[in-house]
Design an enzyme around this catalytic site. Structure first.
Site, PDB file in Angstrom:
ATOM      1  N   TYR A  88      72.897   9.853  38.586  1.00 48.78           N
ATOM      2  CA  TYR A  88      73.952  10.858  38.489  1.00 48.78           C
ATOM      3  C   TYR A  88      75.362  10.305  38.339  1.00 48.78           C
ATOM      4  CZ  TYR A  88      70.701  14.618  39.327  1.00 48.78           C
ATOM      5  OH  TYR A  88      69.674  15.514  39.190  1.00 48.78           O
ATOM      6  N   GLY A 148      78.216   8.768  36.516  1.00 48.33           N
ATOM      7  CA  GLY A 148      78.516   8.596  35.104  1.00 48.33           C
ATOM      8  C   GLY A 148      78.290   9.911  34.385  1.00 48.33           C
ATOM      9  N   GLY A 155      76.640  12.965  32.722  1.00 47.89           N
ATOM     10  CA  GLY A 155      75.370  13.665  32.859  1.00 47.89           C
ATOM     11  C   GLY A 155      74.675  13.341  34.165  1.00 47.89           C
ATOM     12  N   HIS A 175      78.925  15.716  43.334  1.00 48.23           N
ATOM     13  CA  HIS A 175      80.147  15.794  42.533  1.00 48.23           C
ATOM     14  C   HIS A 175      79.870  16.523  41.211  1.00 48.23           C
ATOM     15  CE1 HIS A 175      83.360  14.083  39.872  1.00 48.23           C
ATOM     16  NE2 HIS A 175      84.080  14.481  40.902  1.00 48.23           N
ATOM     17  N   ASP A 176      78.755  16.206  40.571  1.00 46.53           N
ATOM     18  CA  ASP A 176      78.380  16.908  39.331  1.00 46.53           C
ATOM     19  C   ASP A 176      78.235  18.405  39.587  1.00 46.53           C
ATOM     20  OD1 ASP A 176      78.320  14.458  38.060  1.00 46.53           O
ATOM     21  OD2 ASP A 176      76.159  14.472  37.678  1.00 46.53           O
ATOM     22  N   ASP A 182      86.775  15.921  43.750  1.00 48.10           N
ATOM     23  CA  ASP A 182      86.995  14.483  43.605  1.00 48.10           C
ATOM     24  C   ASP A 182      87.255  13.816  44.954  1.00 48.10           C
ATOM     25  OD1 ASP A 182      86.680  14.898  40.904  1.00 48.10           O
ATOM     26  OD2 ASP A 182      88.761  14.470  40.364  1.00 48.10           O
TER      27      ASP A 182
END
Length: 154
Positions: free
Chosen positions: A55, A57, A59, A75-76, A126
């Site tokens: 996860y 990076g 995508g 975070h995604d 973030d």
């Protein structure tokens, strides 16, 4: 004029058109890198997180490989939630393009009060991830794991 002389101006025009289509680095990702450095007291190169696990990076898919990868997954998902906010749903206002205000003081990251709803949400995504990164162990074996083990993230 010799036809070959037309190739130079044509080449320049094609090059300029191609360069105009190169997207700039998303603004809030620059800030995210700074927050990671702040929370981690510059202990790791932020690029170490760019291709880590399934996860970290661009995508993400499959099952996170460890605690740090779970930070990236969260975070995604947080960015996915930001994109659903009415305040963040117009062009260049989503999580990747919306610069926000923050403070970093001795490893403590604070999102400032002057952020609008969308910026505050993104900053908090973030900030939470940067703090999570700081508390999670980094396993060198999981860097670029998708290249080392082709089917691990499916």
């Amino acid at each position: 004029m010799h036809p070959a002389h037309l190739l130079v101006p044509l080449g320049v025009c094609v090059s300029l058109l191609g360069a105009a289509r190169i997207p700039p680095l998303p603004l809030s990702l620059v800030e995210f890198r700074i927050l990671i450095k702040c929370a981690n007291h510059n202990s790791r190169n932020v690029l170490d997180y760019a291709d880590y696990g399934c996860y970290c990076g661009k995508g993400g898919s499959g099952t996170p490989v460890d605690e740090l990868d779970r930070c990236c997954q969260a975070h995604d998902y947080c960015y996915d939630d930001a994109e659903k906010l009415p305040a963040c749903n117009y062009r260049f206002s989503g999580p990747y393009w919306n610069p926000y205000s923050y403070k970093c003081n001795e490893g403590e990251v604070t999102c400032t009060d002057d952020n609008d709803e969308c910026k505050a949400f993104i900053c908090n995504c973030d900030r939470t991830a940067a703090i999570c990164f700081a508390g999670a162990p980094y396993n060198d074996e999981n860097f670029m794991i998708t290249i080392k083990k082709k089917n691990i993230c499916q």
